[in-house]
Design an enzyme around this catalytic site. Structure first.
Site, PDB file in Angstrom:
ATOM      1  N   SER A 148      38.807  30.601 105.573  1.00 52.89           N
ATOM      2  CA  SER A 148      39.010  29.505 104.625  1.00 52.89           C
ATOM      3  C   SER A 148      38.363  28.196 105.054  1.00 52.89           C
ATOM      4  O   SER A 148      37.876  27.438 104.228  1.00 52.89           O
ATOM      5  CB  SER A 148      40.514  29.256 104.448  1.00 52.89           C
ATOM      6  OG  SER A 148      41.171  30.430 104.078  1.00 52.89           O
ATOM      7  N   ASN A 361      40.189  19.436 108.732  1.00 53.40           N
ATOM      8  CA  ASN A 361      39.338  20.157 107.786  1.00 53.40           C
ATOM      9  C   ASN A 361      39.398  19.498 106.415  1.00 53.40           C
ATOM     10  O   ASN A 361      39.873  18.370 106.278  1.00 53.40           O
ATOM     11  CB  ASN A 361      39.790  21.616 107.707  1.00 53.40           C
ATOM     12  CG  ASN A 361      41.183  21.733 107.109  1.00 53.40           C
ATOM     13  OD1 ASN A 361      42.072  20.950 107.439  1.00 53.40           O
ATOM     14  ND2 ASN A 361      41.377  22.697 106.230  1.00 53.40           N
ATOM     15  N   CYS A 363      41.319  20.015 103.919  1.00 54.62           N
ATOM     16  CA  CYS A 363      42.663  19.756 103.379  1.00 54.62           C
ATOM     17  C   CYS A 363      43.640  19.239 104.436  1.00 54.62           C
ATOM     18  O   CYS A 363      44.849  19.242 104.216  1.00 54.62           O
ATOM     19  CB  CYS A 363      43.206  21.012 102.707  1.00 54.62           C
ATOM     20  SG  CYS A 363      42.169  21.611 101.362  1.00 54.62           S
ATOM     21  N   THR A 364      43.131  18.835 105.571  1.00 54.23           N
ATOM     22  CA  THR A 364      43.849  18.112 106.651  1.00 54.23           C
ATOM     23  C   THR A 364      44.966  18.893 107.340  1.00 54.23           C
ATOM     24  O   THR A 364      45.834  18.287 107.948  1.00 54.23           O
ATOM     25  CB  THR A 364      44.423  16.740 106.174  1.00 54.23           C
ATOM     26  OG1 THR A 364      45.575  16.940 105.360  1.00 54.23           O
ATOM     27  CG2 THR A 364      43.385  15.916 105.443  1.00 54.23           C
ATOM     28  N   GLU A 365      44.929  20.252 107.278  1.00 54.00           N
ATOM     29  CA  GLU A 365      45.984  20.985 107.990  1.00 54.00           C
ATOM     30  C   GLU A 365      45.482  21.692 109.248  1.00 54.00           C
ATOM     31  O   GLU A 365      46.277  22.189 110.036  1.00 54.00           O
ATOM     32  CB  GLU A 365      46.677  22.000 107.059  1.00 54.00           C
ATOM     33  CG  GLU A 365      45.954  23.316 106.860  1.00 54.00           C
ATOM     34  CD  GLU A 365      44.839  23.260 105.833  1.00 54.00           C
ATOM     35  OE1 GLU A 365      44.339  24.325 105.438  1.00 54.00           O
ATOM     36  OE2 GLU A 365      44.469  22.153 105.417  1.00 54.00           O
ATOM     37  N   ALA A 554      47.134  25.806  96.576  1.00 58.91           N
ATOM     38  CA  ALA A 554      47.018  25.464  95.154  1.00 58.91           C
ATOM     39  C   ALA A 554      46.914  26.690  94.265  1.00 58.91           C
ATOM     40  O   ALA A 554      47.627  26.807  93.267  1.00 58.91           O
ATOM     41  CB  ALA A 554      45.796  24.569  94.958  1.00 58.91           C
ATOM     42  N   THR A 555      46.052  27.637  94.608  1.00 59.56           N
ATOM     43  CA  THR A 555      45.814  28.766  93.721  1.00 59.56           C
ATOM     44  C   THR A 555      46.727  29.943  93.992  1.00 59.56           C
ATOM     45  O   THR A 555      47.219  30.580  93.068  1.00 59.56           O
ATOM     46  CB  THR A 555      44.339  29.218  93.821  1.00 59.56           C
ATOM     47  OG1 THR A 555      43.511  28.067  93.726  1.00 59.56           O
ATOM     48  CG2 THR A 555      43.984  30.155  92.709  1.00 59.56           C
TER      49      THR A 555
END
Length: 733
Positions: A148, A361, A363-365, A554-555
Site C-alpha cells: 500500500s 506516508n 496518509c500519515t500512519e 476509506a474503501t
C-alpha cells in the site's frame, strides 16, 4: 444487484437453494477461465480446488450492503476483456469466489496452501478482517503488487533527485501512496559548487513531482498520490507552506500533491516559550537531517551560534510563534501541510538502531526508516472491531477477546505473506521490505462499536474503550508476530532493536519523556500480561519490525459496511458520491434506536435532511440519543485527541488522525495541535473545518433521499486525496 452479478457471471438466474452447488461447480471453471484470459496466475491450479470449492459459503453474499457490493463489482472483480458481454467485457468473479481468489494468492507460498487458503477465505468473507485495496486488486493474479505505502528520501544531487522522481513514477504506476522526504535538498539561494551558481530550492522540483503524480495514474484506475515532507528548519519552509494556495505564481504551486510539516520537538519548545527559530539550508547543516531528540537540539543550537558568527549561511531568523501560526493558518485555509512530529516517530521507533524515520506516508500512519539505499514499504489490512462484539450474560455487548486473538493471528500471517509474494517495482523497496518485514495492522468500525456499546464519542468511556481495544489488538499482533518468528525466524535486523532490548511500545513512552524532559500526560496503565509477552519475544524474537498502523480504511470499510477506521460519524444521513455512483447513507443503529422509542417517521427523515443529518436541533429526540449520535463536527476535537493519545501508547507506528472543527478559531486550532504534541501523538492528518452548508432544506414528501447533499468542507480541496466527501483514496486502504 446480487441477482444481476450472478446472472452476468454464470449466464443464468440462480435459485438460492442451488447456490452452494453452483458456486462449487463454477469455481474450477473460474480458475481455468481466469488463467486463459490472462488475469489469474497459473499457480492457482496447484491448489485442491474441490476442497476450496466446498469451503465457499454463498450465504455470506447477503452480508454485503448495496454500496459494498457495487464497489466490488465496479472496481475489484476480475474481467474477461475478450468476452463480448459488454463494452468492457464480462465479470468472471462472484463475491465469494473473489475472496477465495485473494485468499489463494496470499497462501501461494504456504506449505499446506489449500488449508491456509480456506483459513484466509473464512477470515475475509466473514468480514472480521479485510486486506487493503492493492492486495484485493492483485492477489492471485499475474501481477502481485500487494503493498500500500512507499516512503523515500530524496538526496541533494540532480541525478538522485530525478532518480527519486522516476522511482515515484514506477511505484505510482503499480502501487499506492508515496511519502517523500525532501529535507536534504538545498534551499533557494544556496551555492552550487559545480556551476558556480545558486540553487532554485526545493519548490521547482516539487512542481515536477506534482505533475508526475497526475501523469502516472495506474492506467486511469486512480490518480497517483504523493505527500512531500519538509523539516521545519529548512530555509524553504515558508514557501513550502504556501504550495497549495490558489494565488501566487502557479509555477510554484502544487495543486494536486499533499504536503506535511516534519516538526522537531525543539521547534515546539521554542513555540511554547515564544523564542526565535533559525532556518538553514541543509547543505550547510548536513547532519541535522539524521539527528533527533537531545542530539538534534545540541547540533541545532551549535549551528545557530555559528550562524550568528557568520560561519554558516544562508540562514534566516524568525519568530517560532509566527512560523507556527503560519503553519496553522495554511492548514486551515488549504488543508495542508499536515502537522507531523519527527521526534516521537524516531525516539519510539523499534528500528532506530538501523536508521532514521524521515517522514510518514501519504496518509500519515506509517513511520519507517528511509535513506539513500532504502525505500520503506508497508502492507496493510484492518480488523473489523464491530464484528468482534458479543453479548455477555447480561445481554450487554463486549469484545470477544478469543475471537479477536484468532482474527489477529491469521491476519498477521496474511500480512507477513505479502512481503514474500509481492512484486517490487524498485530494488531499494524490495531489499528494505525483506530486511525489516514491516506490516501495518489497523482497525475499522470504531464508531459503530461505540454506538453498539451505547458510548458517546465525547466521553471518558470512549477514551477508556479506545485504550482497552487498542491494547488488545496490539498485544495480539505482537504476540502473533513472535509466534511467526518461532516458525519462520525473526526479521534480519532484529538484533539491537527495541524489541530485542525488551522495550515494547508502552515502555518507549518513557524514552520520549526522558528526551523531551517533560511528562507526557497520558494514562500509562495496562490490563494484559505484557511481561509474559516480553519473555516470549526474548525467546522467539519477532517476525516483523513494525506490526500496527491505523490507516484510513476509506474503501475497505465501504466494502464491509462499517464506519471508517477510528473516525467519528460524519453525518447520520447523507449521500456518498464515489466512482460507483451516489448512495444514500443512514446510520442504521440510530434508526433502530429511534424506532424503539417510536420516533422514526417521515417527519424525522425530513428533519434529518433539514438539519444536515444531525439530531442536535430536533427537540423531540432524547438528550442521551443526541449525545450518542453526535456527528464529527459536534464533538469537541479534544476528545478525538484524547482517544488517539491513549491508542498511540500501544502502537509501534502511527494513526491517520483527522481533526474536525466547527467554527473559525485560531486559538482552538493552536490548542488542538499543541495538545496533540504534548500528549505524544506522532502524526495528524486532515484538519476538517465546517464551511457553508449546501444541504437542500427540503421538507417535501417526495421521498427523494438522494436530494440530501454533503456538507462542504472548507479546508479540503475538492481534489484532495481521501477528502471526506469523496473518500476514495485506495492508496492506503
Amino acid at each position: 444487484l446480487l441477482y444481476s452479478i450472478r446472472k452476468e457471471v454464470l449466464g443464468r438466474h440462480v435459485q438460492e437453494s442451488e447456490a452452494k452447488e453452483t458456486y462449487k461447480s463454477y469455481f474450477p471453471r473460474f480458475i481455468e477461465k481466469g488463467i486463459q484470459a490472462g488475469v489469474l496466475s497459473s499457480e492457482l491450479k496447484s491448489f485442491d480446488l474441490e476442497f476450496l470449492g466446498e469451503t465457499i459459503n454463498p450465504e455470506r453474499d447477503f452480508q454485503f450492503g448495496y454500496l459494498g457490493l457495487q464497489t466490488l463489482y465496479d472496481r475489484y472483480f476480475l474481467i474477461d476483456r475478450n468476452d463480448s458481454f459488454s463494452k468492457e467485457g464480462r465479470r468472471i468473479e462472484l463475491p465469494q469466489i473473489f475472496f477465495m481468489r485473494v485468499a489463494m494468492g496470499l497462501a501461494i507460498r504456504e506449505d499446506n496452501k489449500s488449508k491456509r487458503a480456506a483459513e484466509f477465505y473464512n477470515l475475509l468473507s466473514s468480514f472480521d478482517f479485510m486486506s487493503s485495496t492493492p492486495t484485493l486488486f492483485n492477489s492471485g493474479t499475474n501481477f502481485s503488487q500487494l503493498s500500500s505505502c512507499y516512503l523515500s528520501t530524496v538526496e541533494d544531487d540532480l541525478d538522485r533527485i530525478y532518480e527519486a522522481i522516476k522511482e515515484n513514477a514506477l511505484l505510482a504506476k503499480y502501487a499506492g501512496g508515496l511519502g517523500n522526504d525532501w529535507t536534504p535538498v538545498r534551499a533557494l539561494g544556496s551555492f552550487i559548487k559545480g556551476t558556480n551558481g545558486h540553487s532554485q530550492g526545493v519548490v521547482p522540483f516539487l512542481k515536477v513531482v506534482n505533475d508526475t503524480a497526475v501523469a502516472v495514474n495506474q492506467g486511469g484506475k486512480r490518480k497517483g498520490a504523493v505527500c512531500t515532507y519538509l523539516e521545519s528548519w529548512h530555509l524553504d519552509i515558508e514557501e513550502f507552506l504556501e504550495l497549495r494556495k490558489n494565488t501566487g505564481d502557479d509555477r510554484r504551486r502544487t495543486h494536486d500533491m499533499n504536503t506535511a510539516n516534519w516538526i522537531p520537538d525543539l521547534f515546539m519548545k521554542r513555540v511554547m516559550n515564544d523564542e526565535k527559530w533559525t532556518l538553514f539550508s541543509p547543505d550547510t547543516v548536513p547532519d541535522l537531517h539524521d539527528k533527533y531528540g537531545e542530539e538534534f537540539e545540541r547540533a541545532y543550537v551549535s549551528y545557530e551560534t555559528k550562524a550568528k558568527n557568520g560561519d554558516v549561511k544562508p540562514t534566516k531568523e524568525v519568530s517560532a510563534i509566527a512560523l507556527w501560526r503560519k503553519m496553522l493558518s495554511m492548514l486551515y485555509e488549504t488543508g495542508h501541510p499536515w502537522i507531523t512530529f519527527k521526534d516521537p516517530c524516531n525516539i519510539r521507533s523499534p528500528q532506530k538502531h538501523v536508521g532514521v524515520v524521515h517522514s510518514s506516508n501519504l496518509c500519515t500512519e506509517i513511520t519507517l526508516n528511509t535513506g539513500p539505499s532504502e525505500i520503506a514499504v508497508c502492507n496493510l489490512g484492518s480488523v473489523n472491531l464491530f464484528n468482534h462484539l458479543v453479548r455477555d450474560g447480561n445481554g450487554e455487548f463486549a469484545i470477544d477477546q478469543k475471537r479477536l486473538n484468532c482474527t489477529v493471528k491469521t491476519a498477521m500471517r496474511m500480512l507477513d505473506n505479502v512481503i514474500d509474494i509481492n512484486f517490487y517495482a524498485v530494488g531499494k523497496a524490495r531489499n528494505s521490505n525483506l530486511s525489516h518485514r514491516p506490516v501495518g495492522l489497523g482497525v475499522m468500525g470504531f464508531q459503530d462499536t461505540l454506538h453498539a456499546l451505547k458510548i458517546p464519542y465525547c466521553s471518558d468511556q470512549a477514551v477508556e474503550f479506545a485504550d482497552k481495544s487498542m491494547e488488545m489488538i496490539s498485544y495480539y499482533a505482537y504476540s502473533a508476530s513472535s509466534e511467526l518468528a518461532e516458525e519462520r525466524g525473526s526479521y534480519e535486523t532484529f538484533k539491537g532493536s527495541l524489541w530485542d532490548q525488551g522495550i515494547l511500545p508502552l515502555d518507549s513512552m518513557r524514552l520520549l519523556e526522558q528526551e523531551r524532559g517533560r511528562k507526557i500526560d497520558v494514562d500509562k496503565s495496562s490490563r494484559l500480561d505484557w511481561e509474559a509477552l516480553k519473555r516470549k519475544i526474548k525467546k522467539n524474537g519477532i517476525r516483523n519490525s513494525n506490526c500496527v498502523a491505523l490507516a484510513p480504511t476509506a474503501t475497505i470499510s465501504n466494502i464491509v459496511g462499517v464506519s471508517a477506521s477510528i473516525e467519528p460519524t460524519f453525518q447520520n444521513l447523507y449521500v456518498k458520491s464515489n466512482l460507483s455512483g451516489e448512495f444514500t447513507m443512514v446510520s442504521e443503529m440510530m434508526v433502530r434506536d429511534l424506532k424503539k422509542i417510536g420516533l422514526w417517521d417521515e417527519v424525522m427523515v425530513a428533519d434529518l435532511k433539514y438539519f444536515d443529518g444531525s439530531l442536535a436541533k430536533i427537540d423531540r429526540v432524547p438528550a442521551e440519543i443526541k449525545k450518542l449520535y453526535a456527528t464529527a463536527f459536534e464533538i469537541d476535537p479534544m476528545w478525538i485527541i484524547d482517544c488517539a493519545a491513549r491508542r498511540q501508547k500501544w502502537i509501534d507506528q502511527a494513526q491517520s488522525l483527522n481533526i474536525y472543527l466547527s467554527g473559525v478559531s485560531g486559538k482552538k486550532i493552536d490548542e488542538i495541535y499543541k495538545a496533540a504534541w504534548s500528549k505524544g501523538l506522532k502524526t495528524t492528518y486532515y484538519l476538517r473545518t465546517m464551511g457553508a452548508t449546501h444541504v437542500e432544506k427540503s421538507t417535501t414528501n417526495s421521498h427523494e433521499l438522494n436530494a440530501v447533499k454533503d456538507e462542504s468542507i472548507e479546508s479540503s480541496d475538492s481534489k484532495s486525496v481521501c477528502s471526506i466527501t469523496d473518500p476514495d483514496c485506495e492508496a492506503c486502504q
